[in-house]
Scaffold this motif. Structure first.
Motif, PDB file in Angstrom:
ATOM      1  N   UNK A   1      -1.084  -6.333  -4.828  1.00  0.00           N
ATOM      2  CA  UNK A   1      -1.849  -5.556  -3.855  1.00  0.00           C
ATOM      3  C   UNK A   1      -2.041  -6.384  -2.598  1.00  0.00           C
ATOM      4  N   UNK A   2      -1.893  -5.739  -1.447  1.00  0.00           N
ATOM      5  CA  UNK A   2      -1.983  -6.502  -0.209  1.00  0.00           C
ATOM      6  C   UNK A   2      -2.419  -5.655   0.963  1.00  0.00           C
ATOM      7  N   UNK A   3      -2.906  -6.349   1.979  1.00  0.00           N
ATOM      8  CA  UNK A   3      -3.369  -5.707   3.205  1.00  0.00           C
ATOM      9  C   UNK A   3      -2.553  -6.235   4.384  1.00  0.00           C
ATOM     10  N   UNK A   4      -2.084  -5.350   5.222  1.00  0.00           N
ATOM     11  CA  UNK A   4      -1.416  -5.696   6.481  1.00  0.00           C
ATOM     12  C   UNK A   4      -0.252  -6.663   6.230  1.00  0.00           C
ATOM     13  N   UNK A   5      -0.353  -7.899   6.752  1.00  0.00           N
ATOM     14  CA  UNK A   5       0.736  -8.854   6.566  1.00  0.00           C
ATOM     15  C   UNK A   5       1.003  -9.154   5.110  1.00  0.00           C
TER      16      UNK A   5
ATOM     17  N   UNK B   1      -0.299  -0.999  -1.353  1.00  0.00           N
ATOM     18  CA  UNK B   1      -0.290  -1.669  -0.067  1.00  0.00           C
ATOM     19  C   UNK B   1      -1.091  -0.846   0.937  1.00  0.00           C
ATOM     20  N   UNK B   2      -1.680  -1.553   1.895  1.00  0.00           N
ATOM     21  CA  UNK B   2      -2.551  -0.900   2.873  1.00  0.00           C
ATOM     22  C   UNK B   2      -2.155  -1.334   4.273  1.00  0.00           C
ATOM     23  N   UNK B   3      -1.875  -0.331   5.155  1.00  0.00           N
ATOM     24  CA  UNK B   3      -1.694  -0.573   6.588  1.00  0.00           C
ATOM     25  C   UNK B   3      -0.578  -1.555   6.876  1.00  0.00           C
ATOM     26  N   UNK B   4       0.640  -1.189   6.519  1.00  0.00           N
ATOM     27  CA  UNK B   4       1.793  -2.027   6.849  1.00  0.00           C
ATOM     28  C   UNK B   4       2.481  -1.488   8.086  1.00  0.00           C
ATOM     29  N   UNK B   5       2.176  -2.000   9.215  1.00  0.00           N
ATOM     30  CA  UNK B   5       2.843  -1.713  10.492  1.00  0.00           C
ATOM     31  C   UNK B   5       3.165  -0.241  10.685  1.00  0.00           C
TER      32      UNK B   5
END
Length: 217
Positions: free
Chosen positions: A158-162, A186-190
């Motif tokens: 699980x990850x945010x942005x970068x 995943x959250x908010x990838x470009x």
């Protein structure tokens, strides 16, 4: 007399340089949190090439049952604004409670780029040296699966942005055969497009959605 004065001046300069070095070290090295019933913090891991740190929050898991793992990769940060630096914070604790409830260990991971930063204001990312970061992470994951006796069929990323970008572009895109089951969020990838895959990816960019064979919304 001149020689004595010169030696005194050199001694003074040396003391000042030492003091400046100590101040810089104090600025870059963060205090180690105390382990508690909820977890172990700022654990070191080296793959022989690079070194970084991670937390293990497992206070709510039942070790008599199979235990999975959820790795968390934060977004780009500078200084100490990343959640990683405060394992007692509300964000990390809330995530730990949620994943522990599913009998998963939460492992927030710090990018090795943080250990290579020359000052606290350097940007820390998961994508600048993505392939190197990926090799280090895979070594860490295999190490924890073995030493923590974790179930590789219940492995989540699980990850945010970068950090989310690192998951889609590196962790799942290269040498992912060791992941036997689980998924990723995943959250908010470009970008704001959403994608679904066999690993339950959500929230990626259009390019990432197409890469995994799913049309963006």
């Amino acid at each position: 007399m001149g020689a004595v004065r010169g030696r005194r001046m050199l001694r003074t300069v040396g003391v000042l340089l030492l003091a400046a070095a100590l101040i810089l070290v104090a600025a870059v090295v963060r205090p180690r949190a105390q382990d508690d019933a909820q977890g172990r913090y700022f654990q070191d891991f080296s793959d022989g090439q690079r070194t970084s740190r991670y937390h293990v929050l497992d206070g709510g898991v039942d070790r008599s049952r199979p235990v999975g793992v959820a790795f968390f990769f934060d977004g780009d940060s500078t200084g100490e604004d990343a959640w990683f630096w405060n394992p007692y914070g509300a964000q990390i604790r809330a995530m730990a409670a949620e994943v522990n409830r599913r009998n998963l260990v939460l492992v927030p991971v710090l990018s090795p780029e943080a250990e290579e930063a020359e000052n606290p204001d350097d940007q820390i990312t998961w994508w600048l040296r993505q392939r190197d970061d990926g090799a280090w992470f895979r070594a860490l994951a295999r190490h924890l699966l073995r030493t923590e006796h974790l179930d590789a069929s219940r492995l989540w990323l699980t990850g945010y942005s970068g950090g989310a970008d690192f998951i889609t572009d590196e962790a799942l895109a290269r040498d992912s055969g060791w992941i036997r089951g689980g998924g990723a969020t995943i959250v908010a990838v470009s970008g704001g497009a959403a994608a679904l895959s066999p690993l339950m990816i959500a929230g990626g960019s259009s390019e990432e959605a197409l890469r995994y064979g799913v049309a963006p919304d």
